[in-house]
Design a protein around this motif. Sequence first.
Motif, PDB file in Angstrom:
ATOM      1  N   HIS A  69       0.816  -1.228   0.000  1.00 13.22           N
ATOM      2  CA  HIS A  69       0.000   0.000   0.000  1.00 13.22           C
ATOM      3  C   HIS A  69       0.843   1.269   0.000  1.00 13.22           C
ATOM      4  N   GLY A  70       0.162   2.403  -0.109  1.00 14.36           N
ATOM      5  CA  GLY A  70       0.815   3.697  -0.204  1.00 14.36           C
ATOM      6  C   GLY A  70       0.979   4.411   1.121  1.00 14.36           C
ATOM      7  N   TYR A  71       1.511   5.624   1.055  1.00 14.76           N
ATOM      8  CA  TYR A  71       1.717   6.475   2.228  1.00 14.76           C
ATOM      9  C   TYR A  71       0.381   6.759   2.905  1.00 14.76           C
ATOM     10  N   ASN A  72       0.378   6.625   4.225  1.00 17.50           N
ATOM     11  CA  ASN A  72      -0.846   6.855   5.003  1.00 17.50           C
ATOM     12  C   ASN A  72      -1.969   5.889   4.611  1.00 17.50           C
ATOM     13  N   GLY A  73      -1.602   4.737   4.046  1.00 16.79           N
ATOM     14  CA  GLY A  73      -2.591   3.743   3.657  1.00 16.79           C
ATOM     15  C   GLY A  73      -2.503   2.515   4.534  1.00 16.79           C
ATOM     16  N   CYS A  74      -3.113   1.432   4.078  1.00 14.07           N
ATOM     17  CA  CYS A  74      -3.096   0.169   4.808  1.00 14.07           C
ATOM     18  C   CYS A  74      -3.550  -0.942   3.860  1.00 14.07           C
ATOM     19  N   ARG A  75      -3.675  -2.157   4.377  1.00 15.50           N
ATOM     20  CA  ARG A  75      -4.015  -3.302   3.527  1.00 15.50           C
ATOM     21  C   ARG A  75      -5.435  -3.243   2.981  1.00 15.50           C
ATOM     22  N   ILE A  76      -6.285  -2.381   3.531  1.00 22.45           N
ATOM     23  CA  ILE A  76      -7.656  -2.241   3.005  1.00 22.45           C
ATOM     24  C   ILE A  76      -7.618  -1.838   1.540  1.00 22.45           C
ATOM     25  N   ILE A 108       7.102   6.001   9.735  1.00 19.11           N
ATOM     26  CA  ILE A 108       7.227   5.614   8.337  1.00 19.11           C
ATOM     27  C   ILE A 108       8.602   6.060   7.858  1.00 19.11           C
ATOM     28  N   THR A 109       9.320   5.181   7.176  1.00 19.83           N
ATOM     29  CA  THR A 109      10.675   5.512   6.731  1.00 19.83           C
ATOM     30  C   THR A 109      10.773   5.570   5.209  1.00 19.83           C
ATOM     31  N   PHE A 110       9.645   5.621   4.519  1.00 21.18           N
ATOM     32  CA  PHE A 110       9.587   5.838   3.074  1.00 21.18           C
ATOM     33  C   PHE A 110      10.387   4.797   2.284  1.00 21.18           C
ATOM     34  N   GLY A 111      10.369   3.572   2.774  1.00 20.19           N
ATOM     35  CA  GLY A 111      10.991   2.472   2.059  1.00 20.19           C
ATOM     36  C   GLY A 111      12.245   1.939   2.704  1.00 20.19           C
ATOM     37  N   HIS A 112      12.917   2.730   3.535  1.00 15.51           N
ATOM     38  CA  HIS A 112      14.202   2.321   4.102  1.00 15.51           C
ATOM     39  C   HIS A 112      14.064   1.057   4.964  1.00 15.51           C
ATOM     40  N   LEU A 157       7.267  -6.754 -11.437  1.00 20.22           N
ATOM     41  CA  LEU A 157       6.884  -5.646 -10.568  1.00 20.22           C
ATOM     42  C   LEU A 157       5.789  -4.822 -11.235  1.00 20.22           C
ATOM     43  N   VAL A 158       4.836  -4.359 -10.426  1.00 19.63           N
ATOM     44  CA  VAL A 158       3.829  -3.401 -10.871  1.00 19.63           C
ATOM     45  C   VAL A 158       4.025  -2.141 -10.030  1.00 19.63           C
ATOM     46  N   LEU A 159       4.420  -1.049 -10.688  1.00 19.07           N
ATOM     47  CA  LEU A 159       4.748   0.193  -9.989  1.00 19.07           C
ATOM     48  C   LEU A 159       3.716   1.261 -10.343  1.00 19.07           C
ATOM     49  N   ASP A 160       2.831   1.523  -9.407  1.00 20.16           N
ATOM     50  CA  ASP A 160       1.756   2.493  -9.610  1.00 20.16           C
ATOM     51  C   ASP A 160       2.098   3.774  -8.854  1.00 20.16           C
ATOM     52  N   SER A 161       2.341   4.859  -9.600  1.00 20.15           N
ATOM     53  CA  SER A 161       2.618   6.181  -9.014  1.00 20.15           C
ATOM     54  C   SER A 161       3.863   6.153  -8.134  1.00 20.15           C
ATOM     55  N   CYS A 162       4.957   5.736  -8.703  1.00 17.92           N
ATOM     56  CA  CYS A 162       6.224   5.611  -7.967  1.00 17.92           C
ATOM     57  C   CYS A 162       6.942   6.960  -7.907  1.00 17.92           C
ATOM     58  N   PHE A 163       7.506   7.305  -6.736  1.00 17.46           N
ATOM     59  CA  PHE A 163       8.320   8.522  -6.656  1.00 17.46           C
ATOM     60  C   PHE A 163       9.794   8.139  -6.692  1.00 17.46           C
ATOM     61  N   THR A 164      10.628   9.024  -7.190  1.00 20.72           N
ATOM     62  CA  THR A 164      12.053   8.734  -7.359  1.00 20.72           C
ATOM     63  C   THR A 164      12.943   9.621  -6.503  1.00 20.72           C
ATOM     64  N   ASN A 165      12.432  10.754  -6.030  1.00 19.43           N
ATOM     65  CA  ASN A 165      13.239  11.694  -5.261  1.00 19.43           C
ATOM     66  C   ASN A 165      12.524  12.038  -3.961  1.00 19.43           C
ATOM     67  N   PHE A 166      13.165  11.722  -2.836  1.00 18.19           N
ATOM     68  CA  PHE A 166      12.526  11.905  -1.537  1.00 18.19           C
ATOM     69  C   PHE A 166      12.240  13.371  -1.234  1.00 18.19           C
ATOM     70  N   ASN A 167      13.187  14.255  -1.516  1.00 15.45           N
ATOM     71  CA  ASN A 167      13.004  15.665  -1.164  1.00 15.45           C
ATOM     72  C   ASN A 167      11.813  16.284  -1.888  1.00 15.45           C
ATOM     73  N   LYS A 168      11.646  15.931  -3.171  1.00 16.17           N
ATOM     74  CA  LYS A 168      10.505  16.465  -3.917  1.00 16.17           C
ATOM     75  C   LYS A 168       9.197  15.903  -3.378  1.00 16.17           C
ATOM     76  N   LEU A 169       9.208  14.634  -2.985  1.00 20.34           N
ATOM     77  CA  LEU A 169       8.007  14.050  -2.390  1.00 20.34           C
ATOM     78  C   LEU A 169       7.665  14.747  -1.082  1.00 20.34           C
ATOM     79  N   ALA A 170       8.677  14.993  -0.252  1.00 25.18           N
ATOM     80  CA  ALA A 170       8.444  15.640   1.034  1.00 25.18           C
ATOM     81  C   ALA A 170       7.800  17.011   0.852  1.00 25.18           C
ATOM     82  N   ILE A 171       8.290  17.755  -0.128  1.00 28.60           N
ATOM     83  CA  ILE A 171       7.714  19.080  -0.389  1.00 28.60           C
ATOM     84  C   ILE A 171       6.250  18.954  -0.790  1.00 28.60           C
TER      85      ILE A 171
END
Length: 345
Positions: A69-76, A108-112, A157-171
């Motif tokens: 699941h995504g950020y702030n999401g869950c298995r639902i 949440i560690t954004f993948g780490h 792999l199925v990558l739906d709405s993947c981000f590549t740069n942490f700083n831009k995502l944080a902003i």
Amino acid sequence: MSIQREWQKFVRPPRYNYSYFDLGPEYIQLHQGYLRKHERIIINRQNSKLEMSYFELNPKTPNCIVYCHGYNGCRIEGIKYASIVAQFGFNFCTFDFQACGHSEGDFITFGHLEKDDITSILEELEIQFQQKQFILWGRSLGATTIQLKEQPNVKGLVLDSCFTNFNKLAISIIQKQTRLPKFIIKAIIFLTKGTIEEEAGFQLNDIQVQCNSNMPTLYICSDKDSLIKAKNSLKLYKQHKGIKKLIKVDGEHNDSRSLEIIQQICQWCKERVQQQQIQQTNYIQYNSVPQVARLPLELIYDSNIQSGMQSSYNRFPKNPAIKLKNQISIQLRTSCRNLHTAIQY
């Protein structure tokens, strides 16, 4: 404005609250067979409890799609896909990352650290449910996480709405939460970076995604996504050198995917597993050829081979120039004779 409060919003967002009723029934009847749901608690590398829902198809299959699941999401997020996935011959697993849903964890560690959560889930599926081949399907945070660590027995792999740069995502995330101008958000990140890294236990600069694998990959993005721009997925798609496909969808970042898109995803996953099975079958067939037919070329080569193997065998020296023991010489001549018989047959 409290800087402490701002960084906590970022790495400790509100958990999605749900009940076990939302996880669906224990059995789901299908047109052919049924799905049985198993609820499991897994201990991850940080000794935290992860909650997992696994939907087992009957008749049984060794192939499984794991939804992240995504950020702030869950298995639902993934529960509603279980019966659709089953129609394409897959078991289905979805779970709460650490610090999300009902799983334990503080940040949440954004993948780490989440990448190790996936490892723990796959190990459980292999050991307890004898799953052999996996497709990892991630959205947003989940899509980025599954690229940060290679997992065994993963065939696509199925990558739906993947981000590549942490700083831009944080902003983007903080801007949506606070509506602050970008220059202020950048100042907040600069001032809170040390606190985040110390409290959450990871380096912000570690979360950078490059396409370094030839794993078959399906990319999904939307030009209307204001949180994670489509250019993130397009960049990875261009870098990818292996089997790949790109699907563009409509809607914002958190909009649900249509049934048609979900079916396209499942069909793509099915094709990847089928291709893998074909490769395995060809490998087995090649390696099942009798050993005598795979003698070194220098033992069976003959310039007049078109005239038949008999002439080649007759010219095989009774006493080879190289000093072989009698037993080895007999074995070599016997092997050539057997090869000749096999070809005539």
